[in-house]
Design an enzyme around this catalytic site. Structure first.
Site, PDB file in Angstrom:
ATOM      1  CB  CYS A 190       0.118  -7.555 -14.804  1.00  0.00           C
ATOM      2  SG  CYS A 190       1.412  -8.214 -13.740  1.00  0.00           S
ATOM      3  CG  HIS A 204      -0.888 -10.226 -17.867  1.00  0.00           C
ATOM      4  ND1 HIS A 204       0.397  -9.850 -18.202  1.00  0.00           N
ATOM      5  CD2 HIS A 204      -0.834 -10.633 -16.572  1.00  0.00           C
ATOM      6  CE1 HIS A 204       1.177 -10.029 -17.156  1.00  0.00           C
ATOM      7  NE2 HIS A 204       0.465 -10.502 -16.151  1.00  0.00           N
ATOM      8  CG  ASN A 251       3.809 -12.060 -15.399  1.00  0.00           C
ATOM      9  OD1 ASN A 251       3.769 -10.972 -15.972  1.00  0.00           O
ATOM     10  ND2 ASN A 251       3.028 -12.380 -14.384  1.00  0.00           N
TER      11      ASN A 251
END
Ligand code: UT7
Length: 327
Positions: A114, A254, A284
Site C-alpha cells: 500500500c 494511507h 482501504n
C-alpha cells in the site's frame, strides 16, 4: 538537482457502492463492528464486467487535465499496484496504450504494498531531478475486491476499489517535493500476501481449491507497527526537508484503518483538523488511497499554495515511507 512539483491530480471511484449494511446481509458482520473497528461506512466495488485499467486511465486523464497537459506531454508513466492487470506485462502498458502516450515513452509498474504510490512518487521525482524524464505521470490503481475472499469477514470488509494519479513536472518555484524517506521491514512479509499465482507457488487447481489466490492478512500484526513505521518515515522526511512537525499543514496517511490514522496523529502531536481522512467512503484502496485523498484535498480547495503536505504510507512487504511536499 532539478526541483519537482505536482502540477495536477485526479482520481476515479467506480460507481457501485457497497455499504456495511449490504455486507451484513451477506455475512456475519455488522455496520457497528466495521465502523467502530475501522471507520469505514462504505466502499466502491468494480463491477464484474468492468476493465480494471479503466480506473487508472480515468484518474490519469483527470490529473493531466488538472495539470493542463495531454498524453503527448507524458515522458514517463509509473503505475503503483499490487494486483496487476496481468502478471505479465503488468498494468503500465495497458494504461500507456489506453491513454495513447507518446509511442516510445517508458512505463513500468511498482509493487510496494500500500506504500506503492509514495514509492512511485519518490521514484518519478528522482528521475526528473536527475534529468531522466521531463515529466512523469504517477498512478495508483487497485481492484483488490477481485482478490479478497468474500467468505473471510476479517479482510473483505476492509478494502475498496479505485484509482488516483498525479502529474510531476520540473519547477523553479518554491512548491515541490522537499523530503523523502523510504524503508522496508521484510520480517513482516508474511502478514499480508497472496500466496499462490506467483512463481513461488504457481496457480493450480489445488491452490485455487484451497483459496490461496486470495489476499490474506494478519491485521493485528500490522496495526501497531503501522503507526511506528509511518511516524518514523515522516520524522525522517521532515528532517531531510529541513522542517519540523509544526510546519505540517496537512498529513495524508494511507487509509487502512481510522484507528491507525488517529494513533499516528496522536504519536506525531498533529491536531485532527490537519489530518486528511476519507476512509469512511472509500475504505482501504491500497496504492490508490493517498492519491485519491490528495485529489479530494486539492479539488475541494482546502490545500493552499505554500502549505506543507505529508504523504505517508505502509503496507505489504512491509514497505513504508513518506514524501513531504510544498503545495
Ligand atoms: O493497507 C495495509 C494493510 N492493512 C492493515 O495493515 C490493517 C491493519 N489492521 C487492522 O486494521 C485491524 O487489525 C483490523 C481492522 C484488521 C482488525 O481489528 P482488530 O481490532 O485488530 O480486530 P481483531 O482482529 O482482534 O478481531 C476481533 C474480533 C474477532 O473475534 P474474537 O476472536 O474476538 O471472538 C474476530 O473474529 O472481531 C471478529 N471479527 C469480526 N466481527 C465482525 C473480525 N472481522 C469481523 C467482521 N465483523 N468483519
Amino acid at each position: 538537482m532539478i526541483k519537482v512539483r505536482i502540477a495536477g491530480t485526479g482520481s476515479y471511484l467506480p460507481p457501485t457502492r457497497l455499504t456495511n449494511d449490504d455486507l451484513a446481509r451477506r455475512m456475519d458482520t455488522s455496520d457497528e463492528w466495521i465502523r467502530t473497528r475501522t471507520g469505514i461506512r462504505e466502499r466502491r466495488i468494480l463491477d464484474a464486467g468492468a476493465v480494471p485499467a479503466e480506473m487508472g486511465v480515468a484518474a490519469a486523464r483527470a490529473a493531466l487535465a488538472a495539470a493542463g497537459k495531454g498524453p503527448a506531454d507524458v515522458d514517463l508513466l509509473i503505475v503503483a499496484t499490487n494486483v496487476p492487470e496481468e502478471i505479465i506485462p503488468g498494468t503500465a502498458p495497458y494504461l500507456a496504450a489506453a491513454l495513447k502516450l507518446a509511442k516510445d515513452a517508458p512505463f513500468f509498474d511498482v509493487t510496494a504494498g500500500c506504500a506503492g504510490f509514495v514509492y512511485a512518487l519518490a521514484l518519478g521525482g528522482a528521475m526528473i531531478a536527475v534529468g531522466l524524464a521531463k515529466s512523469a505521470l504517477v498512478v495508483g490503481t487497485e481492484a483488490l475486491s477481485r482478490f479478497v475472499d468474500w467468505e473471510d469477514r476479517s479482510t473483505c470488509v476492509l478494502f475498496g476499489d479505485g484509482a488516483g494519479a498525479a502529474v510531476l513536472v520540473p519547477t523553479e518555484g518554491t512548491a515541490g517535493i522537499l523530503g523523502v524517506s523510504l524503508h522496508g521491514d521484510p520480517t513482516k512479509l508474511s502478514l499480508l500476501r497472496i500466496e499462490a499465482g506467483g512463481v513461488r507457488r504457481p496457480a493450480t487447481v489445488d491452490t485455487v481449491r484451497e483459496g490461496l489466490h486470495f489476499l490474506r492478512m494478519e491485521g493485528e500484526g500490522l496495526f501497531r507497527p503501522a503507526v511506528t513505521m509511518m511516524a518514523r518515515a515522516t520524522r525522517e522526511a521532515l528532517a531531510r526537508a529541513g522542517l519540523t512537525l509544526q510546519d505540517i499543514d496537512w498529513v495524508i496517511p494511507h487509509q487502512a484503518n481510522l484507528r491507525i490514522v488517529d494513533a499516528l496523529a496522536k504519536r506525531l502531536g498533529l491536531p485532527p483538523e490537519r489530518v486528511v481522512v476519507n476512509i469512511d467512503h472509500v475504505a482501504n484502496t491500497s496504492t490508490a488511497s493517498i492519491p485519491i485523498a490528495l485529489d479530494e484535498l486539492a479539488r475541494t480547495g482546502r490545500v493552499e499554495p505554500g502549505q506543507v503536505v505529508a504523504l505517508t504510507a505502509f503496507g505489504a512487504g512491509a514497505c513504508y515511507g513518506t514524501v513531504i511536499l510544498r503545495w
